[in-house]
Design a protein around this motif. Structure first.
Motif, PDB file in Angstrom:
ATOM      1  N   ILE A 124       0.858  -1.192   0.000  1.00  0.00           N
ATOM      2  CA  ILE A 124       0.000   0.000   0.000  1.00  0.00           C
ATOM      3  C   ILE A 124       0.887   1.233   0.000  1.00  0.00           C
ATOM      4  N   GLU A 125       0.770   2.028  -1.036  1.00  0.00           N
ATOM      5  CA  GLU A 125       1.582   3.233  -1.196  1.00  0.00           C
ATOM      6  C   GLU A 125       0.698   4.478  -1.107  1.00  0.00           C
ATOM      7  N   LEU A 126       1.149   5.461  -0.363  1.00  0.00           N
ATOM      8  CA  LEU A 126       0.504   6.771  -0.302  1.00  0.00           C
ATOM      9  C   LEU A 126       1.481   7.774  -0.903  1.00  0.00           C
ATOM     10  N   LEU A 127       1.133   8.322  -2.066  1.00  0.00           N
ATOM     11  CA  LEU A 127       2.082   9.148  -2.808  1.00  0.00           C
ATOM     12  C   LEU A 127       2.420  10.442  -2.071  1.00  0.00           C
ATOM     13  N   SER A 128       3.670  10.870  -2.259  1.00  0.00           N
ATOM     14  CA  SER A 128       4.154  12.134  -1.695  1.00  0.00           C
ATOM     15  C   SER A 128       4.406  13.113  -2.837  1.00  0.00           C
ATOM     16  N   PRO A 129       4.594  14.403  -2.524  1.00  0.00           N
ATOM     17  CA  PRO A 129       4.880  15.372  -3.591  1.00  0.00           C
ATOM     18  C   PRO A 129       6.126  15.019  -4.397  1.00  0.00           C
ATOM     19  N   GLY A 135      12.574  14.134 -10.669  1.00  0.00           N
ATOM     20  CA  GLY A 135      13.683  14.070  -9.723  1.00  0.00           C
ATOM     21  C   GLY A 135      13.837  12.669  -9.168  1.00  0.00           C
ATOM     22  N   GLU A 136      14.765  12.510  -8.248  1.00  0.00           N
ATOM     23  CA  GLU A 136      15.063  11.197  -7.702  1.00  0.00           C
ATOM     24  C   GLU A 136      13.890  10.600  -6.943  1.00  0.00           C
ATOM     25  N   GLY A 137      13.070  11.459  -6.307  1.00  0.00           N
ATOM     26  CA  GLY A 137      11.913  10.949  -5.583  1.00  0.00           C
ATOM     27  C   GLY A 137      10.970  10.175  -6.491  1.00  0.00           C
ATOM     28  N   ARG A 138      10.707  10.724  -7.663  1.00  0.00           N
ATOM     29  CA  ARG A 138       9.828  10.037  -8.627  1.00  0.00           C
ATOM     30  C   ARG A 138      10.514   8.798  -9.192  1.00  0.00           C
ATOM     31  N   LEU A 160      -3.614  11.332  -3.069  1.00  0.00           N
ATOM     32  CA  LEU A 160      -4.496  12.359  -2.506  1.00  0.00           C
ATOM     33  C   LEU A 160      -3.922  13.759  -2.718  1.00  0.00           C
ATOM     34  N   LEU A 161      -3.134  13.919  -3.771  1.00  0.00           N
ATOM     35  CA  LEU A 161      -2.508  15.210  -4.081  1.00  0.00           C
ATOM     36  C   LEU A 161      -2.936  15.661  -5.465  1.00  0.00           C
ATOM     37  N   ARG A 162      -3.499  16.866  -5.550  1.00  0.00           N
ATOM     38  CA  ARG A 162      -3.952  17.383  -6.842  1.00  0.00           C
ATOM     39  C   ARG A 162      -2.796  17.858  -7.709  1.00  0.00           C
ATOM     40  N   SER A 163      -1.732  18.313  -7.091  1.00  0.00           N
ATOM     41  CA  SER A 163      -0.605  18.842  -7.853  1.00  0.00           C
ATOM     42  C   SER A 163       0.324  17.720  -8.292  1.00  0.00           C
ATOM     43  N   GLY A 164       1.158  18.015  -9.263  1.00  0.00           N
ATOM     44  CA  GLY A 164       2.137  17.049  -9.732  1.00  0.00           C
ATOM     45  C   GLY A 164       1.630  16.178 -10.863  1.00  0.00           C
ATOM     46  N   LYS A 165       2.507  15.315 -11.333  1.00  0.00           N
ATOM     47  CA  LYS A 165       2.227  14.453 -12.482  1.00  0.00           C
ATOM     48  C   LYS A 165       1.742  13.095 -11.993  1.00  0.00           C
ATOM     49  N   LYS A 176      -9.280  12.697 -12.766  1.00  0.00           N
ATOM     50  CA  LYS A 176      -9.853  13.631 -11.801  1.00  0.00           C
ATOM     51  C   LYS A 176      -8.804  14.049 -10.767  1.00  0.00           C
ATOM     52  N   ASP A 177      -9.256  14.736  -9.719  1.00  0.00           N
ATOM     53  CA  ASP A 177      -8.327  15.295  -8.739  1.00  0.00           C
ATOM     54  C   ASP A 177      -7.529  14.223  -8.008  1.00  0.00           C
ATOM     55  N   TYR A 178      -8.196  13.142  -7.614  1.00  0.00           N
ATOM     56  CA  TYR A 178      -7.574  12.136  -6.761  1.00  0.00           C
ATOM     57  C   TYR A 178      -7.785  10.744  -7.360  1.00  0.00           C
ATOM     58  N   ARG A 179      -6.911   9.802  -6.950  1.00  0.00           N
ATOM     59  CA  ARG A 179      -6.959   8.466  -7.534  1.00  0.00           C
ATOM     60  C   ARG A 179      -6.617   7.393  -6.493  1.00  0.00           C
ATOM     61  N   ILE A 180      -7.276   6.247  -6.620  1.00  0.00           N
ATOM     62  CA  ILE A 180      -6.888   5.044  -5.877  1.00  0.00           C
ATOM     63  C   ILE A 180      -6.786   3.919  -6.906  1.00  0.00           C
ATOM     64  N   LEU A 181      -5.604   3.362  -7.050  1.00  0.00           N
ATOM     65  CA  LEU A 181      -5.352   2.302  -8.025  1.00  0.00           C
ATOM     66  C   LEU A 181      -5.248   0.966  -7.292  1.00  0.00           C
ATOM     67  N   ILE A 182      -6.018  -0.018  -7.756  1.00  0.00           N
ATOM     68  CA  ILE A 182      -5.945  -1.375  -7.220  1.00  0.00           C
ATOM     69  C   ILE A 182      -5.429  -2.274  -8.341  1.00  0.00           C
TER      70      ILE A 182
END
Length: 265
Positions: A124-129, A135-138, A160-165, A176-182
């Motif tokens: 289970i991953e919760l994305l960060s900015p 960059g290296e984070g991505r 749960l972040l609207r900004s970013g790719k 849409k604004d937010y996503r949950i991928l299973i």
């Protein structure tokens, strides 16, 4: 008090809060799903560590250091000897600059493991900015993501972040604004994508396990509201302020009406 929004609270996306929200939410998800998984499974909180590149790091403030030469009264002999050079222009003075420093970054995620074997069944991953910008984070996250997608481990990816790719995926009808991928390992390359906007409720999703076992339900809204209450965000967030990142004018009207009705503006 509960969060005033029907789904995601956009004020929690503020960079000043998100790091704390991320940490609290990871632990809260683990605590919420653990009872339904026992005794066959348990939830482990793991961490991914990498060094961010200077280009991917926010400038770190360092106290300015400058070397100042004080003027010393010269002797008559010294002044005479250097009279010819006194008319020359002084060299340019150096500027004080700030250098972006690489930093060690820790990102926490969850693994549902088989109690007997320790095998990772679901990540289970919760994305960060940092996961959503170049960059290296991505890159570090995409490497980990690809490892999971080529294994027998299921993936639950929460954005749960609207900004970013957004993370790479094909066939998305409307992003849409937010996503949950299973992504179930037995159904790849196909996966289930739940998308929702700021004005929508957060859909409840099933947490995939092994075989035909009954999957527990992940109620993200319930978990978010618990974090919101325990962290005291109701008293820490000024709902009169604008949202970062900004919303469209149409959503801004909806948001203002919602907050006024609840006495927060």
């Amino acid at each position: 008090m509960m969060s005033p929004f029907p789904g995601m609270n956009p004020y929690l996306e503020n960079p000043e809060l998100w790091s704390e929200v991320h940490s609290r939410l990871i632990v809260a998800i683990a605590d919420e799903i653990a009872p339904a998984l026992l005794p066959n499974y348990y939830v482990a909180i793991e961490k991914r560590v990498y060094s961010s590149t200077p280009e991917d790091t926010i400038l770190i403030g360092i106290p300015d250091v400058s070397v100042v030469c004080s003027e010393v009264e010269a002797s008559p002999e010294f002044a005479t000897r250097n009279r010819a050079t006194a008319t020359l222009s002084k060299p340019d003075q150096p500027q004080t600059v700030t250098i972006p420093l690489a930093e060690e970054v820790e990102e926490r995620y969850l693994e549902v493991r088989d109690t007997k074997t320790g095998k990772v069944v679901t990540t289970i991953e919760l994305l960060s900015p940092k996961n959503k910008r170049s960059g290296e984070g991505r890159e570090a996250y995409l490497r980990k993501r690809q490892q999971i997608l080529t294994s027998s481990t299921h993936l639950v990816e929460i954005d749960l972040l609207r900004s970013g790719k957004a993370m790479p995926m094909q066939g998305v009808a409307q992003l849409k604004d937010y996503r949950i991928l299973i992504s179930r390992s037995d159904l790849r390359p196909h996966a289930q994508l739940y998308t929702f906007n700021l004005t929508d409720a957060i859909p409840k999703v099933e947490l995939p396990l092994q075989g035909e076992e009954n999957s527990p339900i992940l109620d993200l809204k319930l978990i978010l509201d618990g974090v919101y209450q325990r962290a005291g965000y109701r008293f820490r967030i000024d709902y009169r302020q604008s949202i970062t990142p900004a919303v469209s004018s149409e959503v801004a009207v909806w948001l203002n009406t919602l907050l006024v009705e609840q006495g927060l503006r």
